[in-house]
Design an enzyme around this catalytic site. Sequence first.
Site, PDB file in Angstrom:
ATOM      1  N   LYS A  13       0.835  -1.206   0.000  1.00  0.00           N
ATOM      2  CA  LYS A  13       0.000   0.000   0.000  1.00  0.00           C
ATOM      3  C   LYS A  13       0.872   1.260   0.000  1.00  0.00           C
ATOM      4  CE  LYS A  13      -2.803   0.883   3.725  1.00  0.00           C
ATOM      5  NZ  LYS A  13      -2.648   2.251   4.240  1.00  0.00           N
ATOM      6  N   ARG A  18       3.030   6.003  -3.202  1.00  0.00           N
ATOM      7  CA  ARG A  18       4.202   6.794  -3.606  1.00  0.00           C
ATOM      8  C   ARG A  18       4.483   6.658  -5.101  1.00  0.00           C
ATOM      9  NH1 ARG A  18       4.145   5.691   1.602  1.00  0.00           N
ATOM     10  NH2 ARG A  18       5.483   6.802   3.085  1.00  0.00           N
ATOM     11  N   GLY A  85      -4.957   8.234   5.371  1.00  0.00           N
ATOM     12  CA  GLY A  85      -4.035   9.239   5.916  1.00  0.00           C
ATOM     13  C   GLY A  85      -2.865   9.470   4.976  1.00  0.00           C
ATOM     14  N   SER A 158       6.770   9.639  12.014  1.00  0.00           N
ATOM     15  CA  SER A 158       5.763   9.557  10.962  1.00  0.00           C
ATOM     16  C   SER A 158       6.388   9.632   9.582  1.00  0.00           C
ATOM     17  CB  SER A 158       4.727  10.669  11.111  1.00  0.00           C
ATOM     18  OG  SER A 158       3.903  10.691   9.962  1.00  0.00           O
ATOM     19  N   GLN A 160       4.667   9.495   6.978  1.00  0.00           N
ATOM     20  CA  GLN A 160       3.781  10.325   6.146  1.00  0.00           C
ATOM     21  C   GLN A 160       4.236  11.779   6.202  1.00  0.00           C
ATOM     22  OE1 GLN A 160      -0.147   9.436   7.613  1.00  0.00           O
ATOM     23  NE2 GLN A 160      -0.190   7.437   6.621  1.00  0.00           N
ATOM     24  N   ASP A 307       2.017  -0.733  12.089  1.00  0.00           N
ATOM     25  CA  ASP A 307       0.746  -1.219  11.532  1.00  0.00           C
ATOM     26  C   ASP A 307       0.460  -2.670  11.937  1.00  0.00           C
ATOM     27  OD1 ASP A 307       0.263   1.222  10.420  1.00  0.00           O
ATOM     28  OD2 ASP A 307       1.043   0.686   8.448  1.00  0.00           O
ATOM     29  N   ARG A 338      -6.122   2.453  18.156  1.00  0.00           N
ATOM     30  CA  ARG A 338      -5.912   0.997  18.053  1.00  0.00           C
ATOM     31  C   ARG A 338      -5.628   0.338  19.386  1.00  0.00           C
ATOM     32  NH1 ARG A 338      -3.025   0.737  12.159  1.00  0.00           N
ATOM     33  NH2 ARG A 338      -5.000   0.576  11.028  1.00  0.00           N
ATOM     34  N   ARG A 380      -7.365  -2.972   9.968  1.00  0.00           N
ATOM     35  CA  ARG A 380      -6.377  -3.890  10.568  1.00  0.00           C
ATOM     36  C   ARG A 380      -6.943  -4.580  11.816  1.00  0.00           C
ATOM     37  NH1 ARG A 380      -2.330  -3.034   7.085  1.00  0.00           N
ATOM     38  NH2 ARG A 380      -1.771  -0.882   6.579  1.00  0.00           N
TER      39      ARG A 380
HETATM   40  C1  S3P Z   1       2.389   5.061   6.254  1.00  0.00           C
HETATM   41  C2  S3P Z   1       2.964   5.494   7.413  1.00  0.00           C
HETATM   42  C3  S3P Z   1       2.469   5.137   8.744  1.00  0.00           C
HETATM   43  C4  S3P Z   1       1.542   3.937   8.681  1.00  0.00           C
HETATM   44  C5  S3P Z   1       0.529   4.046   7.576  1.00  0.00           C
HETATM   45  C6  S3P Z   1       1.228   4.160   6.235  1.00  0.00           C
HETATM   46  C7  S3P Z   1       2.961   5.512   4.974  1.00  0.00           C
HETATM   47  O1  S3P Z   1       1.746   6.237   9.251  1.00  0.00           O
HETATM   48  O2  S3P Z   1       0.913   3.756   9.929  1.00  0.00           O
HETATM   49  O3  S3P Z   1      -0.305   2.913   7.551  1.00  0.00           O
HETATM   50  O4  S3P Z   1       2.631   4.940   3.923  1.00  0.00           O
HETATM   51  O5  S3P Z   1       3.784   6.437   5.002  1.00  0.00           O
HETATM   52  P1  S3P Z   1       2.492   7.433  10.012  1.00  0.00           P
HETATM   53  O6  S3P Z   1       3.436   8.051   9.055  1.00  0.00           O
HETATM   54  O7  S3P Z   1       1.421   8.379  10.454  1.00  0.00           O
HETATM   55  O8  S3P Z   1       3.163   6.758  11.182  1.00  0.00           O
END
Ligand code: S3P
Length: 421
Positions: A13, A18, A85, A158, A160, A307, A338, A380
């Site tokens: 995913k 990306r 997210g 993070s 993200q 995750d 969670r 999940r």
């Molecule tokens: C992800 C980063 C994680 C992860 C999410 C996917 C990503 O989140 O929990 O399922 O693809 O960059 P965070 O960056 O908020 O930790």
Amino acid sequence: MKLRGEVTVPGDKSITHRAIILAAIAEGEGKIIGWLPSEDCRRTLDAVRAMGVSIQEDRQTLRVKGCGLSGLKELEDVIDCGNSGTTLRLLTGLLSGQPFYSTLTGDGSLRRRPMGRVVDPLRKMGAHLHGRSGSTLAPLTITEKKLSAISYTLPVASAQVKSALLLAGLNAEGTTVITDPYETRDHTERMLEHFGAAFRREGNRCSITGGNQFSGKTIYVPGDFSSAAFLIVAGLIVPDSVITIKNVGINPTRTGLLDILERMGAKIEITDTQTICREPVANIKIVASDLKGADDVGGKIIPRMIDEFPILCIAAACAEGETIIRGAEELRVKESDRIATMARALRAIDVVAEELSDGIRIIGTKRWVGGKCETQGDHRVAMAMKVAQLRTDGEIKLDDEACIDTSFPGFKHFLTQLQYQ
Ligand code: S3P
């Protein structure tokens, strides 16, 4: 009943999100082979299409006509990121440096998740960004602004946030430098290298220099370790099982679960490791094992298994003795809280599970009863409880199973396919 056989899980995913974004802003045609057609990734795909990028899709491959760093078009409507997210945070980074207006929103769960963590550093780069609740919550609105590079140390673990800043840095003036003390997943970094972007990294610091165009490429997406994780634990806890999961991404920033399971006594073998598009990929063989509790899970391993918390809870619930996970407060701001959701779900099937402020304490038991569990719409949690079902004669009833399609379409079919009497 036991689990037997070989499977290949759907594409990763994180890597699919990306790949879609970077292929869209590359110059010329790119191919994404083995992409994940899940609800979450479709949100990114739809958003990028709405910005004028032409993408042809079939089940296996996306063919993307990259429009270049400055070729995206203003959208006619708000971007609905659904439950994702990754879509919302990464696109906020990408759109902050674009010469047009955009608004990003999502479902009820996503609109409750913290966005200040991306808004603050992007504003330091000069972004014009506003959102609800003092710009800490989506919807987020972005208006045209030229960005300038910054040096930034991530205050939260993070990937993200890190990725949003790298994407913003592609269109900023100067070199954006990001330090990640937590060693979160590094797929964006590896993919920027694969694309030949003006990207460098040394230790936990990386940098991107704005305004340097790169060309489209072919990307092979490995199987998602976070999806494989459910089958790995299923194979471990169902007696007499032997399964192999082929072509799984084993990027070390993602495989903390394997380290913990090995300490718990799991029989897991990694074979045929190769590097594809800068990502390590391998086959994982799992043999049913008697697990022992791990009472000190915490620290640097947490971002490497973030995750996998729900499915680790199921392994812990089957293990002999106590498992304690700490330092995982980030889990409170995922698709659901969670920690709370898993503690309640476990207690609903009679497992001793104590919610801690930053984690959980679980006492393993040989067999549990069925019960009614609330997933809070969290994919999940739903999959973890479906794996738990394999160890009980009673029925575990879930209020929502449709949410599984967020990340692992066909999950139940995969589980059934492996079952032998
Ligand atoms: C992800 C980063 C994680 C992860 C999410 C996917 C990503 O989140 O929990 O399922 O693809 O960059 P965070 O960056 O908020 O930790």
